[in-house]
Scaffold this motif. Structure first.
Motif, short mmCIF file in Angstrom:
data_model
loop_
_atom_site.label_atom_id
_atom_site.label_comp_id
_atom_site.label_asym_id
_atom_site.label_seq_id
_atom_site.Cartn_x
_atom_site.Cartn_y
_atom_site.Cartn_z
N GLY A 125 0.79 -1.23 0.00
CA GLY A 125 0.00 0.00 0.00
C GLY A 125 0.81 1.27 0.00
O GLY A 125 0.32 2.32 -0.39
N GLY A 126 2.06 1.22 0.45
CA GLY A 126 2.91 2.39 0.46
C GLY A 126 3.74 2.58 -0.79
O GLY A 126 4.54 3.52 -0.88
N TYR A 127 3.58 1.70 -1.76
CA TYR A 127 4.37 1.80 -2.99
C TYR A 127 3.81 2.89 -3.91
O TYR A 127 2.61 2.93 -4.17
CB TYR A 127 4.34 0.47 -3.75
CG TYR A 127 5.36 -0.55 -3.32
CD1 TYR A 127 5.53 -0.90 -1.98
CD2 TYR A 127 6.16 -1.18 -4.26
CE1 TYR A 127 6.46 -1.83 -1.59
CE2 TYR A 127 7.10 -2.13 -3.88
CZ TYR A 127 7.24 -2.45 -2.55
OH TYR A 127 8.18 -3.38 -2.18
N THR A 128 4.68 3.75 -4.38
CA THR A 128 4.32 4.65 -5.47
C THR A 128 4.39 3.87 -6.78
O THR A 128 4.89 2.73 -6.82
CB THR A 128 5.28 5.83 -5.56
OG1 THR A 128 6.59 5.34 -5.92
CG2 THR A 128 5.36 6.59 -4.23
N GLU A 129 3.91 4.47 -7.85
CA GLU A 129 4.01 3.79 -9.15
C GLU A 129 5.46 3.54 -9.52
O GLU A 129 5.80 2.50 -10.10
CB GLU A 129 3.31 4.61 -10.23
CG GLU A 129 3.27 3.91 -11.57
CD GLU A 129 2.51 4.69 -12.63
OE1 GLU A 129 2.88 4.57 -13.83
OE2 GLU A 129 1.57 5.42 -12.28
N ALA A 130 6.34 4.48 -9.18
CA ALA A 130 7.77 4.29 -9.47
C ALA A 130 8.34 3.13 -8.67
O ALA A 130 9.15 2.34 -9.18
CB ALA A 130 8.53 5.58 -9.19
N ASP A 131 7.93 3.03 -7.38
CA ASP A 131 8.38 1.90 -6.55
C ASP A 131 7.92 0.58 -7.16
O ASP A 131 8.69 -0.39 -7.22
CB ASP A 131 7.79 2.01 -5.14
CG ASP A 131 8.27 3.21 -4.35
OD1 ASP A 131 9.40 3.67 -4.61
OD2 ASP A 131 7.51 3.67 -3.48
N PHE A 132 6.66 0.56 -7.56
CA PHE A 132 6.07 -0.63 -8.15
C PHE A 132 6.82 -1.04 -9.42
O PHE A 132 7.17 -2.21 -9.62
CB PHE A 132 4.60 -0.35 -8.44
CG PHE A 132 3.83 -1.49 -9.03
CD1 PHE A 132 3.22 -2.44 -8.22
CD2 PHE A 132 3.69 -1.63 -10.40
CE1 PHE A 132 2.50 -3.50 -8.76
CE2 PHE A 132 2.97 -2.68 -10.96
CZ PHE A 132 2.37 -3.61 -10.13
N LYS A 190 1.56 0.95 -15.64
CA LYS A 190 0.58 1.88 -15.05
C LYS A 190 -0.75 1.17 -14.77
O LYS A 190 -1.36 1.36 -13.71
CB LYS A 190 0.37 3.07 -15.99
CG LYS A 190 -0.62 4.11 -15.47
CD LYS A 190 -0.77 5.26 -16.44
CE LYS A 190 0.47 6.12 -16.48
NZ LYS A 190 0.70 6.83 -15.19
N ALA A 191 -1.20 0.36 -15.72
CA ALA A 191 -2.48 -0.35 -15.53
C ALA A 191 -2.37 -1.38 -14.41
O ALA A 191 -3.30 -1.52 -13.60
CB ALA A 191 -2.89 -1.02 -16.84
N LEU A 192 -1.29 -2.10 -14.34
CA LEU A 192 -1.09 -3.06 -13.26
C LEU A 192 -1.08 -2.37 -11.90
O LEU A 192 -1.69 -2.85 -10.93
CB LEU A 192 0.21 -3.84 -13.47
CG LEU A 192 0.18 -4.96 -14.50
CD1 LEU A 192 1.60 -5.37 -14.87
CD2 LEU A 192 -0.60 -6.17 -13.98
N TYR A 193 -0.40 -1.26 -11.83
CA TYR A 193 -0.36 -0.50 -10.57
C TYR A 193 -1.76 -0.05 -10.16
O TYR A 193 -2.16 -0.18 -9.00
CB TYR A 193 0.57 0.70 -10.72
CG TYR A 193 0.68 1.55 -9.48
CD1 TYR A 193 1.40 1.10 -8.37
CD2 TYR A 193 0.07 2.81 -9.41
CE1 TYR A 193 1.50 1.87 -7.22
CE2 TYR A 193 0.17 3.59 -8.26
CZ TYR A 193 0.89 3.11 -7.18
OH TYR A 193 0.99 3.87 -6.04
N ALA A 194 -2.53 0.43 -11.13
CA ALA A 194 -3.89 0.85 -10.83
C ALA A 194 -4.72 -0.31 -10.29
O ALA A 194 -5.50 -0.15 -9.34
CB ALA A 194 -4.54 1.43 -12.10
N PHE A 195 -4.56 -1.49 -10.88
CA PHE A 195 -5.32 -2.64 -10.42
C PHE A 195 -4.94 -3.03 -9.00
O PHE A 195 -5.81 -3.24 -8.14
CB PHE A 195 -5.11 -3.83 -11.36
CG PHE A 195 -5.64 -5.12 -10.82
CD1 PHE A 195 -7.00 -5.31 -10.67
CD2 PHE A 195 -4.79 -6.15 -10.45
CE1 PHE A 195 -7.51 -6.51 -10.14
CE2 PHE A 195 -5.28 -7.35 -9.94
CZ PHE A 195 -6.65 -7.52 -9.78
#
Length: 435
Positions: free
Chosen positions: A91-98, A131-136
């Motif tokens: 939950g604390g991951y930014t998109e860049a972290d992800f 980006k889509a995976l992160y959103a999911f």
């Protein structure tokens, strides 16, 4: 031996994404707005393509909450919680972290991930799909508070800093780029197979440092088959006996959508891949993957002529089973499902005659599935009516060796070698531990 020899490949996905814990004070991102729902849905599809649920959901566990044990050459590791929980998930991951964890194998706190996680494949995933995976995962997955479990890997092998050098040697950064001279379907198939599909993680042999010997079709070992966790993940090249050389494009598309065709049925980890991933893919993506795989030249064969069916010698053995120990076992336990002719009742019951898994040089999958059986294929919510049962408690090592040697020689299979009782005993010990 019901549905024995299920499989285009065993253990296709021992992927281990995101071996990391979010810091305890991380905040869960706010819910997605209506405008983002299309992106979340696209991410859900991509997560199915990557078969994330198979590895990150333990039996009877909550989706993506982790806890599933997986064996590696160094010891057992446990997949982690990748729900958007702030304390125990990502939950604390930014998109860049992800993106960094996904494509470079580095967690939010900077520690390196074990290469059991297929980030060398995920390195090829493009920015839009990340980006889509992160959103999911942030907005389409329910947060679950479930602490991650430490691995059983002993010191000093559990140290992570040497993985920096592993990455320097073996990680090829950069999203997939379309190959000139190839059509749209071929390039899409290559992107899916090499990237999110991470087929090479199981089906490509690994070197002494646990690196895949090739990451795409430019390497001769790519998808030529590999031994992994007691299964032999099948040859996916155009090799005519143990590979896909005798499979039509329709055969391959049918297998990916249903887990069975006229040549073989899925077993081992491939059952999970069919159940959780490929059956849900679009017809267009299935066709693209098939087009790419069918384009791969034959690699890894033993030089034998292409298989042709001949039942006569085997029929004679089965007419007089007292003269052949393997035939006696086959008659008692296998023939009612796989037939005197060895052709089974495809696709419901797998054929043994000409089955690529029977013809493979390595018999590990045959031994494993005979000992332990396999899980149900569940297509469109309907379980397979004839799953392969395990015979570990019914047949001893010699009986299993005898019947598999009989099958590998029968119906003109002419497999490279018979099976020894010592091979069976070794796999029995390794696969039955903890049961």
């Amino acid at each position: 031996m019901k549905n024995m020899l299920k499989g285009l490949g065993a253990a296709l996905c021992v992927a281990l994404p995101f071996l990391a814990q979010a810091p305890a004070d991380a905040a869960t991102p706010a819910g997605a707005g209506a405008a983002d729902q299309a992106l979340v849905q696209r991410g859900a599809y991509l997560a199915q393509l990557g078969d994330c649920a198979a590895c990150h959901t333990a039996p009877k566990g909550k989706p993506f909450a982790g806890g599933l044990p997986m064996n590696t050459p160094m010891g057992r590791i446990y997949v982690t919680n990748i729900t958007p929980d702030a304390q125990t998930g990502i939950g604390g991951y930014t998109e860049a972290d992800f993106a960094r964890a996904l494509r470079e194998g580095v967690a939010k706190d900077g520690h390196n991930l074990y290469p059991a996680m297929p980030y060398p494949s995920y390195a090829k995933v493009n920015d839009d799909d990340v980006k889509a995976l992160y959103a999911f995962f942030m907005h389409g997955v329910a947060p679950v508070q479930q602490a991650n479990r430490e691995s059983d890997i002993k010191w000093p092998l559990n140290m992570r800093w040497p993985l920096m050098f592993w990455n320097m040697a073996f990680l090829q950064k950069g999203a997939y780029r379309d190959k000139p001279g190839k059509d749209v379907a071929w390039n899409r198939g290559a992107y899916l197979v090499q990237g999110l599909g991470h087929c090479g993680s199981c089906h490509t042999p690994r070197g002494v440092a646990f690196q895949e010997s090739a990451l795409d079709e430019s390497g001769s070992a790519f998808l030529s088959g590999a031994l992994l966790d007691g299964w032999f993940a099948s040859n996916l090249t155009g090799e005519h006996n143990a590979g896909l050389g005798r499979w039509s494009d329709e055969d391959l598309r049918t297998f990916l959508k249903s887990g069975a065709n006229r040549h073989a049925s899925a077993f081992g980890a491939m059952t999970s891949v069919i159940n959780n991933s490929t059956q849900a893919l679009s017809d267009q993506d299935i066709a693209a993957m098939s087009a790419y795989l069918k384009s791969l030249p034959p690699v890894g064969g033993d030089g034998a002529a292409a298989y042709t069916y001949d039942p006569q010698a085997t029929k004679v053995s089965l007419d007089r089973p007292a003269n052949d120990a393997g035939a006696r076992v086959y008659t008692a336990y296998c023939m009612h499902c796989h037939g005197v002719d060895g052709r089974g009742f495809a696709p419901m019951l797998a054929p043994l005659a000409g089955n690529p898994n029977v013809l493979a040089k390595d018999a590990s999958s045959l031994i494993n599935v005979t000992l332990n059986g396999t899980g149900d294929l569940v297509i469109n919510g309907v379980p397979s009516p004839f799953p392969m049962p395990g015979f570990a408690a019914v047949l001893d090592d010699k009986q299993i060796a005898d019947v598999l040697s009989f099958v590998r020689a029968g119906w003109n299979n002419g497999a490279p070698a018979g099976v020894g009782a010592a091979e069976v005993a070794k796999l029995r010990q390794s696969t039955q531990a903890g049961r």
